[in-house]
Design an enzyme around this catalytic site. Structure first.
Site, mmCIF file in Angstrom:
data_model
loop_
_atom_site.group_PDB
_atom_site.id
_atom_site.type_symbol
_atom_site.label_atom_id
_atom_site.label_comp_id
_atom_site.label_asym_id
_atom_site.label_seq_id
_atom_site.Cartn_x
_atom_site.Cartn_y
_atom_site.Cartn_z
ATOM 1 N N GLY A 11 -41.548 -58.154 55.764
ATOM 2 C CA GLY A 11 -42.043 -56.799 55.556
ATOM 3 C C GLY A 11 -43.238 -56.497 56.453
ATOM 4 N N PHE A 12 -43.757 -55.305 56.310
ATOM 5 C CA PHE A 12 -44.893 -54.859 57.130
ATOM 6 C C PHE A 12 -46.091 -55.804 56.963
ATOM 7 C CE2 PHE A 12 -48.584 -51.712 56.593
ATOM 8 C CZ PHE A 12 -49.043 -51.900 57.893
ATOM 9 N N LYS A 92 -38.114 -56.104 38.955
ATOM 10 C CA LYS A 92 -37.805 -57.532 38.878
ATOM 11 C C LYS A 92 -38.723 -58.372 39.769
ATOM 12 C CE LYS A 92 -33.404 -58.900 38.633
ATOM 13 N NZ LYS A 92 -31.949 -58.896 38.946
ATOM 14 N N ASN A 100 -41.663 -66.739 38.876
ATOM 15 C CA ASN A 100 -41.175 -67.871 39.678
ATOM 16 C C ASN A 100 -42.270 -68.404 40.598
ATOM 17 O OD1 ASN A 100 -38.606 -67.853 38.585
ATOM 18 N ND2 ASN A 100 -37.843 -66.358 40.063
ATOM 19 N N TYR A 146 -43.087 -49.356 39.817
ATOM 20 C CA TYR A 146 -43.962 -50.126 40.715
ATOM 21 C C TYR A 146 -45.306 -50.382 40.039
ATOM 22 C CZ TYR A 146 -46.580 -51.168 45.071
ATOM 23 O OH TYR A 146 -47.338 -51.739 46.057
ATOM 24 N N TYR A 160 -51.944 -67.211 33.672
ATOM 25 C CA TYR A 160 -51.757 -68.553 34.263
ATOM 26 C C TYR A 160 -53.107 -69.128 34.691
ATOM 27 C CZ TYR A 160 -46.709 -69.293 34.353
ATOM 28 O OH TYR A 160 -45.410 -69.551 33.994
ATOM 29 N N THR A 176 -52.480 -48.792 53.598
ATOM 30 C CA THR A 176 -52.669 -49.571 54.826
ATOM 31 C C THR A 176 -51.622 -49.131 55.845
ATOM 32 O OG1 THR A 176 -53.519 -51.417 53.532
ATOM 33 C CG2 THR A 176 -52.738 -51.938 55.742
#
Ligand code: UDP
Length: 328
Positions: A11-12, A92, A100, A146, A160, A176
């Site tokens: 990606g960017f 997801k 994960n 999102y 975590y 950005t």
């Protein structure tokens, strides 16, 4: 040699991060399912022994053999038009995908940095936005997939950190820009530059009085590297506080490209934030970071990249129209 996994590598932002960590002498594992990422962004790295690429969806179990020192989780659709086209994948990757990555980081004892966003502030009622502001987000609007995924991502990352003692970092990225943005991702900069290059009018959504604050990609990458190397686990804004209205921005693009086209006005998409500017005192004080590249210079570099694209690419990537996605 330190080993780093970068998700969303094609990606960017992911591709610029790959470049930076290769330059800094890391062994880089790039991972991407190529839904919104493009291999052209990283093809120059394939010849390097220091670089490996896994064509994999991070929302599925991730297996990396051997040691791993760092993980940067940058996989996600990241523009309003993408959330509308692929809402479930957006949710997801920000939930199953981060889970994960966290499991992998825990198994390997790796430090994990996640890409969060100014979208966690929603349509903000506090201006500029400090990290302590909790935001004003519509969970069921078009951006909810999102915004809420990113908010969940911050929450599970902190869990975590506190529960498992995992080393984690959270960067909240504000708008950005730079080379390798997708011409048709719907974002305002590639939209305006693409329109100028194709000889179309520039489409301003709403009356153009909404504001954004644009950060050049190299500045963002420097901020991310500093945050990764710091011991700061709470969210950190990284962005350029130089705020302008979208109307002013359109004028700047018209001047930059020399187009003789004019601006036209379209409906404002639902939940489009009215104003956005990062409060960056923390980044200044804790990371000794601030943006160095002003908009004039950054836009010049970005335009040079878009100008090199072929006519075929320009036509193939005609600006996405929100109209068909927006439920009025
Ligand atoms: N925008 C616009 N014309 C376009 C694309 C976007 O006026 O062709 C506006 C959009 O409504 C928003 C601003 O530009 O107010 C920034 O949009 P972008 O999608 O780049 O990012 P975000 O809204 O997530 O900050």
């Amino acid at each position: 040699m330190k080993k780093i996994l970068i998700t969303g590598a094609a990606g960017f932002l992911g591709s610029h991060l790959c470049d930076r960590f290769i330059k800094d002498g890391f062994h880089v594992i790039g991972m991407d399912n190529l839904i919104t990422g493009r291999l052209n962004n990283i093809e120059h790295l394939f010849k390097l022994e220091q670089f490996e690429f896994y064509h994999h969806d991070v929302s599925k179990f991730i297996h990396i053999p051997g040691k791993l020192d760092y993980i940067l989780h940058f996989a996600s659709p990241a523009s309003p038009i993408d959330y509308l086209k692929i809402p479930i994948q957006t949710l997801k990757v920000g939930s199953l995908g981060i889970h994960n990555c966290l499991g992998l980081a825990k198994a390997k004892g790796a430090r994990l940095l996640i890409a969060s966003t100014s979208e966690v502030y929603g349509d903000p009622s506090v201006h500029p936005q400090p990290e302590e502001y909790w935001g004003n987000v519509n969970p069921v609007g078009p951006r909810g997939v999102y915004d809420e995924a990113k908010r969940f991502q911050e929450a599970i990352t902190m869990a975590y950190h506190t529960f498992h003692g995992l080393e984690t970092r959270i960067v909240r990225i504000f708008n950005t820009y730079g080379p390798r943005m997708r011409l048709n991702d719907g974002r305002v900069l590639p939209a305006f530059i693409g329109q100028a290059l194709r000889g179309e009018d520039l489409t301003i959504f709403g009356d153009g009085s909404q504001t954004r604050s644009f950060c050049y990609v190299d500045d963002l990458v420097e901020g991310i590297v500093r945050l990764l190397n710091s011991d700061y686990a709470l969210p950190m804004n990284i962005g350029n506080p130089d705020e302008i209205t979208i109307s002013q921005f359109a004028e700047e693009i018209i001047k930059l490209t020399g187009t003789s086209q004019k601006v036209i006005y379209k409906d404002l998409p639902i939940d489009d934030p009215k104003q956005r500017r990062p409060e960056i005192t923390k980044a200044r004080e804790i990371l000794n970071w601030e943006p160095k590249i002003n908009r004039e210079e950054g836009l010049k570099r970005t335009y040079a990249y878009f100008k090199k694209l072929s006519t075929a690419e320009l036509i193939a990537t005609e600006h996405n129209n929100f109209d068909k996605f927006i439920i009025k």
